[in-house]
Each structure stands twice: as structure tokens, then as C-alpha cells.
Design a protein around this motif. Structure first.
Motif, PDB file in Angstrom:
ATOM      1  N   UNK A   1     -17.938  -8.547  -3.769  1.00 50.45           N
ATOM      2  CA  UNK A   1     -16.722  -8.434  -2.937  1.00 50.45           C
ATOM      3  C   UNK A   1     -17.062  -8.658  -1.467  1.00 50.45           C
TER       4      UNK A   1
ATOM      5  N   UNK B   1     -15.225  -4.303   4.613  1.00 51.64           N
ATOM      6  CA  UNK B   1     -15.863  -5.570   4.224  1.00 51.64           C
ATOM      7  C   UNK B   1     -15.834  -6.568   5.385  1.00 51.64           C
TER       8      UNK B   1
ATOM      9  N   UNK C   1     -23.384  -4.623  -8.063  1.00 57.64           N
ATOM     10  CA  UNK C   1     -23.147  -6.084  -8.147  1.00 57.64           C
ATOM     11  C   UNK C   1     -21.707  -6.430  -7.793  1.00 57.64           C
ATOM     12  N   UNK C   2     -20.804  -5.600  -8.322  1.00 55.24           N
ATOM     13  CA  UNK C   2     -19.386  -5.857  -8.036  1.00 55.24           C
ATOM     14  C   UNK C   2     -19.131  -5.725  -6.533  1.00 55.24           C
ATOM     15  N   UNK C   3     -19.630  -4.613  -5.958  1.00 60.26           N
ATOM     16  CA  UNK C   3     -19.390  -4.373  -4.518  1.00 60.26           C
ATOM     17  C   UNK C   3     -19.985  -5.507  -3.678  1.00 60.26           C
TER      18      UNK C   3
ATOM     19  N   UNK D   1     -26.287   3.163  -4.835  1.00 60.59           N
ATOM     20  CA  UNK D   1     -25.345   4.291  -4.907  1.00 60.59           C
ATOM     21  C   UNK D   1     -24.108   4.078  -4.037  1.00 60.59           C
ATOM     22  N   UNK D   2     -23.841   2.821  -3.763  1.00 60.92           N
ATOM     23  CA  UNK D   2     -22.716   2.512  -2.865  1.00 60.92           C
ATOM     24  C   UNK D   2     -21.372   2.779  -3.545  1.00 60.92           C
ATOM     25  N   UNK D   3     -20.438   3.281  -2.756  1.00 60.56           N
ATOM     26  CA  UNK D   3     -19.072   3.477  -3.272  1.00 60.56           C
ATOM     27  C   UNK D   3     -18.168   2.336  -2.836  1.00 60.56           C
ATOM     28  N   UNK D   4     -16.886   2.588  -2.943  1.00 64.60           N
ATOM     29  CA  UNK D   4     -15.904   1.532  -2.646  1.00 64.60           C
ATOM     30  C   UNK D   4     -15.942   1.111  -1.168  1.00 64.60           C
ATOM     31  N   UNK D   5     -15.854  -0.191  -0.958  1.00 66.34           N
ATOM     32  CA  UNK D   5     -15.755  -0.734   0.392  1.00 66.34           C
ATOM     33  C   UNK D   5     -14.304  -1.135   0.669  1.00 66.34           C
ATOM     34  N   UNK D   6     -13.678  -0.509   1.674  1.00 62.19           N
ATOM     35  CA  UNK D   6     -12.321  -0.919   2.059  1.00 62.19           C
ATOM     36  C   UNK D   6     -12.319  -2.386   2.481  1.00 62.19           C
ATOM     37  N   UNK D   7     -11.169  -3.064   2.359  1.00 63.63           N
ATOM     38  CA  UNK D   7     -11.131  -4.452   2.848  1.00 63.63           C
ATOM     39  C   UNK D   7     -11.542  -4.541   4.312  1.00 63.63           C
TER      40      UNK D   7
ATOM     41  N   UNK E   1     -22.087  -1.685 -10.754  1.00 61.90           N
ATOM     42  CA  UNK E   1     -21.175  -1.358  -9.644  1.00 61.90           C
ATOM     43  C   UNK E   1     -21.670  -2.020  -8.360  1.00 61.90           C
TER      44      UNK E   1
END
Lengths: 471, 130
Positions: free
Chosen positions: B101, B71, B96-98, B62-68, B94
Motif C-alpha cells: 500500500x 502513506x 507485505x500488504x502494508x 509488527x506494523x499496524x494500519x497506515x492511514x492514507x 500483513x
């Protein structure tokens, strides 16, 4: 229904990509809680946008850092140069102070320890006094530059008669010039009654003293001339002072540096000419306080001309007087861009004519003999008037007039010559001179005569006018 | 094996300290840099209390966007001397994408992505008996 929703989500992604392509990194694609492939795509794009944004910011920062580094490097070089100059200045100053101190202490010692005849005592006292004055000059320079750097120097405006000021300087420097067998001359650009200006007389005086003093100091043979002229530039009226010498001259490289603090020309250093290297820096600062500028034209080994100007304000008596003269005598035509050729072999006379005519034109050429005059006439088809001396080396002036008249009968040629015998004027007119001025040339007559011919129109002007009429 | 010892909550995320020096993180929502910093401080403090190196089991489901910058903080955690392995997992695309990154930012060999918790845990425990 699902297809439509998915289509909208894809559309949102497409829109975001378009915005990013246009450089808008603030855009983000909505991510739903489905966490399906479209959301993955959206999330990926969002994170890529974040990366691009970060990269852009980093690039900008790097650019700024590069710029800052460059500025730091320049500042470092400047500081190093400043440090070097200060060290050189200190070394020079040490020498400059020690030299008169040597004179003071040495002769004081002699006076103390020897039984000397009265004559010798007086001579030694005179030398001590001279050395003391030199010390005082150095101290004054140091105090002046310190006050300038501390921004303690301000403008003290008063009414100054420029001619009186120059006259005093002429009298002051005349004995020194005579001692060095130099010819010292002064050119006053305005009559006494009009040479009144509201300015800081002390600073003006200090700049002129420094420049004339330098001119005499750096000239072994020849002459020093100083003076001023009224100039109109970019709608501003200025009083332009000049100090010309036939001294050692200044190399191009040094010309860019001599107005900096602690800097002297290499030639001055090599010749071990005394000086702190502060005089021109002080002069520059003073001229800038007077809202003017200072510059130099020089040829190494031939001499230098130092110029500086100060503004003539519209409410000043000088401005009103000049305007009055302009209205009646000069301003009826715009001659500023018209080219005048002065043919004169005597440098002093040539220079006088050039300076005198600068009020009429800012485009004055000087030829030193008849052949050069013919060549310059050929090379300058836009020439408007020739002021021709007659007794010239290589080719006489009247020969030059004859050659010029073979190709051009329109250009006004005014002879200016010491041949004032009966029949000379007629002879000169017969060979093609339009007019004649006897030497010594009187300034008002010179200006009126030249202006009269320029007003009628020169070759270029006539051609220009006629071509316009035809149109 | 891997019994829960204690549990904490920071933001919407849950942190469970498990036996075997494992911090089990269940992420929920976006990872701005402030939160990432808080998590880093928490995790490294917990790791400091452990006898031996610490591994992280990170549930990105359930992770959302990770800021650079966030990361980068994951990279710092993974790179820390107290860290053994960082195993991330999540079934959805999603996650997998996160994860990619985050792993792409780090580039280290002690961080990997798995499809499920079982595989992730197995990798962490791999070689422990030897």
C-alpha cells in the motif's frame, strides 16, 4: 476450534465488505496479533476502505470546488457587468449633468455679458430655472438610489386617498401631455369614498410620477393612460396600478433589464432621450418596500404597459368597502376563470371595457372587428359571454351575431353600441342579442348586466352542470 | 559496519541511527497521520545532520494500519532530496500488504520491499563501494 475462529474472522471480513458495498465506509475489520493471511486480508480491506472513504471525501470536495468555481465565475461576470453598467452610468450621468449645466452656465453668461431686452432676460432666466430643475431631478435620483442602497429608506404608512393622488398627477401631467399633443386619461378603479388605503403615499406617488413621466417622455404620438383596479390573486387583495402608453416600446431583451440600476433601453439611448436610468430602479425598490411587485408588458414600436401592485390589507377601509361590494354585487358567483370576448374597434373603448371587466373575469379577449369576433368565437369553445359593438370595420357586429347564432344559441351576447334610436334595441334582440347597452356605457350597469348573464350560466357552465346532474 | 550510533523512541516505534547514514525504524502498531508527521520531522531532521544522503531501513513486521495521509507522508520522506533509499521488510503477510500500500501510494523506484532485513540492508548498501 481454530477453524471456527478463522471462520468468524472471515465472516467479519464478509460483513465489512457488505457494509462497504452499501456505502458505509466507517466499518473496519478487526486485525489480530497473529499477522497471518486472514489479518493481511483484513488489513488490506481496512486500508482499502480508508482509501474509498478518502476518495469519497475528495470527490465531495471536488464537487464543492466545482460549485464554488461556478459561483465565482458567475459572480465575476456579474461584477464585470456591474462595472460595465457603472461605467455606462457614469458616462450617461456625466452627460446628463453637463447638459443642464451647459444651459445654466451658458445663459448665465449671456445674461452677464449682454445688454438684453427684459423679455429675453426673462426667457433666459426661465431656461436657467428649467435646467436647474433638471439638475435637481438628477441629484434627487442619485440621492434616492444611494439611500435605497444604504437601506435608509423605510415605509411611512399613512391614510392615502388613491383617487385624489391620481387626480393630482393627472392635473400635473396634463399640460405636458397637451404640449406633446398626447391624449392623457385616468381610470379610477373605485369610487372616491372607497379609494382610501393605508400605505406609503410618498412612495406610491413617486412610482406613479416616474412611470407617467416616462410614458409621456417616450411617447411621440397617441395616448398615455393610467389608473388602477382591484385584483384578487391567490387569496390576496391587491391594488394594481397601470400606466399605458403608445410610445417607442421596449424590446424583450431590454424588458428583463430596465428595472436594474443604471440600465436604460437601447432604443432610449439610441434616440438620445434624456434620463439617468435610475427611475425604474428606484420605482422597483419603492414598490418592493411597499410589499408589491412591478412588471412591464411591451411591444417594440407599439407601446408599453407598466404595472405594479400594492397589497390591500384586511383592516383597511378599502378592503372592507370592496368586501361589502363583493358580498352584494360581485362575489355571488365565481367568474374569475370565465372567458369574455369584448368586440370593440376603438382601442380606448376596448381598453376601458377590458379594465372594467377585469373585476369580473381575468380571462378577457378583445376582437377589433366582426370577422375577428367570429373567428375568436370559433377558436374558443369555452367562451362564456360576448360584448359586441355593432359599428365595426370589415364585418359589422350584427352580421357577426347572426353568424354566431347559426351555430350557438346559448352564449349570451350583449350589444354595446351608440345606435340608440327607437327600434335599434328590438332589432338587436331580434337577430340574437340577449341584451343591449347604450354608449357611453355606464360602468355599474355594464358590470351588473354582464354579471347577470354570467350568473345564469354560460354554455360551458350549463353543459358542465347538466353532465354532472346526469352522473 | 552499520554500527548503532544512537536510538530514539517515538510512539511505539524505535529509531536507530546506524553507521552509513542509515535510519533503522522498527514499527509497532498503527500509523495515524499525527505520528507519521512526527516521524517525518524527526527523520528529515536527522537526515539533515548527515554527511550525504540518508537511507531508511524499515521493519514492518509488527506494523499496524497506515492511514492514507500517513502513506502520503512516507511518500514525502522517500521523495525528499536528502533520501537515498527506503528499504522495507517483513516476513508476515500483513507487512507485505502494508508495504505494498505504501509503495503503491509512492510509486518511486527508491522504495522497495524485502522479505528480511539482510536483503533490505544489502540493497541499501548496494553500489556503495563503487
Amino acid at each position: 476450534m481454530t477453524n471456527k475462529i478463522n471462520q468468524d474472522r472471515i465472516e467479519a471480513i464478509t460483513e465489512a465488505i457488505i457494509k462497504v458495498a452499501r456505502g458505509d465506509f466507517s466499518v473496519q475489520v478487526p486485525v489480530t496479533d497473529k499477522y497471518d493471511h486472514i489479518d493481511a486480508l483484513a488489513m488490506g480491506i481496512n486500508m482499502m476502505i480508508d482509501d474509498l472513504k478518502l476518495k469519497e471525501e475528495t470527490d465531495k470536495e471536488n464537487e464543492q470546488i466545482k460549485l464554488l468555481n461556478k459561483e465565482l465565475e458567475e459572480a465575476k461576470l456579474k461584477a464585470e457587468e456591474s462595472e460595465r453598467l457603472k461605467m455606462a452610468f457614469l458616462a450617461n450621468m456625466s452627460h446628463e449633468i453637463r447638459t443642464p449645466m451647459n444651459g445654466i452656465l451658458g445663459f448665465a453668461d449671456l445674461l452677464k455679458s449682454h445688454v438684453l431686452p427684459e423679455e429675453k432676460k426673462l426667457e433666459f432666466i426661465g431656461l436657467i430655472e428649467k435646467s436647474g430643475n433638471r439638475m435637481l431631478d438628477i441629484i434627487n435620483d442619485i440621492v434616492d438610489i444611494s439611500r435605497i442602497e444604504s437601506k435608509l429608506v423605510t415605509k411611512n404608512i399613512s391614510t392615502v386617498n388613491i383617487n385624489d393622488l391620481l387626480e393630482q398627477q393627472y392635473k400635473f401631467f396634463k399640460p405636458r401631455a397637451k404640449q406633446k399633443e398626447l391624449k392623457l386619461s385616468l381610470h379610477k378603479g373605485l369610487p372616491d369614498e372607497n379609494s382610501v388605503l393605508e400605505t406609503d403615499g410618498q412612495k406610491l406617488n413617486a412610482v406613479l410620477i416616474n412611470l407617467v413621466n416616462n410614458a409621456i417622455k417616450y411617447t411621440k404620438t397617441g395616448q398615455v393612460e393610467f389608473g388602477y383596479a382591484i385584483r384578487q390573486n391567490d387569496g390576496q387583495t391587491k391594488l394594481e396600478f397601470y400606466v399605458r402608453d403608445t410610445g417607442i416600446g421596449i424590446s424583450k431583451e431590454d424588458q428583463a433589464l430596465i428595472f436594474d440600476r443604471f440600465t436604460r433601453s437601447k432604443k432610449a439611448d439610441m434616440d438620445a432621450i434624456e434620463g439617468t436610468g435610475l427611475g425604474l430602479a428606484i420605482s422597483k425598490a419603492y414598490v418592493e418596500i411597499l410589499d408589491g411587485k412591478i412588471w412591464v408588458e411591451s411591444v417594440e414600436g407599439e407601446g408599453s404597459v407598466f404595472y405594479f401592485d400594492v397589497p390591500v390589507t384586511e383592516d383597511s377601509k378599502m378592503y372592507q368597502a370592496v368586501r361589502q361590494v363583493d358580498k352584494t354585487d360581485v362575489a355571488t358567483i365565481d367568474c374569475a376563470g370565465k372567458k369574455i370576448l369584448v368586440v370593440e374597434d376603438d382601442p380606448v373603448s376596448g381598453y376601458f371595457l377590458k379594465i372594467a371587466l377585469q373585476g369580473l373575469s381575468n380571462n378577457i379577449l378583445v376582437a377589433r372587428d366582426g370577422q375577428e369576433a367570429v373567428d375568436m368565437f370559433m377558436d374558443n369553445p369555452d367562451l362564456c359571454l360576448i360584448l359586441m359593438d355593432i359599428s365595426l370595420p370589415r364585418m359589422r357586429g350584427d352580421e357577426a351575431v347572426k353568424i354566431i347564432r347559426k351555430t350557438n344559441t346559448e352564449i349570451p351576447i350583449i350589444a354595446q353600441t351608440a345606435y340608440c334610436m327607437e327600434g335599434d334595441k328590438e332589432h338587436l334582440k331580434a337577430i340574437g342579442c340577449n341584451d343591449y347597452l347604450g354608449k357611453p356605457v355606464k360602468m355599474d350597469l355594464l358590470l351588473k348586466t354582464v354579471q347577470n348573464y354570467m350568473e345564469r350560466g354560460c354554455t360551458r357552465c350549463l353543459k358542465y352542470k347538466s353532465s354532472n346532474v346526469e352522473k | 559496519m552499520n554500527r548503532e550510533i544512537s536510538q530514539y523512541h517515538i510512539g511505539n516505534n524505535t529509531y536507530t541511527i546506524r553507521e552509513g547514514n542509515i535510519i533503522h525504524i522498527v514499527t509497532h502498531g498503527d500509523f495515524p497521520v499525527e505520528l507519521a508527521l512526527e516521524i517525518k520531522n524527526f527523520c528529515l531532521a536527522q537526515a539533515g545532520k548527515m554527511d550525504g544522503k540518508c537511507s531508511y531501513l524499515v521493519d514492518l513486521t509488527n506494523c499496524g494500519k497506515n492511514d492514507p495521509a500517513a502513506r502520503e507522508i512516507w511518500k514525502e520522506i522517500s521523495n525528499d532530496a536528502s533520501t537515498n533509499k527506503v528499504a522495507t521488510f517483513g516476513m508476515n503477510p500483513v507487512a507485505r500488504v502494508i508495504a505494498n500500500f505504501v509503495i503503491g501510494t509512492y510509486g518511486g523506484v527508491n522504495m522497495r520491499l524485502f522479505r528480511n532485513e539482510k536483503d533490505a540492508l544489502a540493497w541499501i548498501l548496494e553500489g556503495e563501494d563503487q
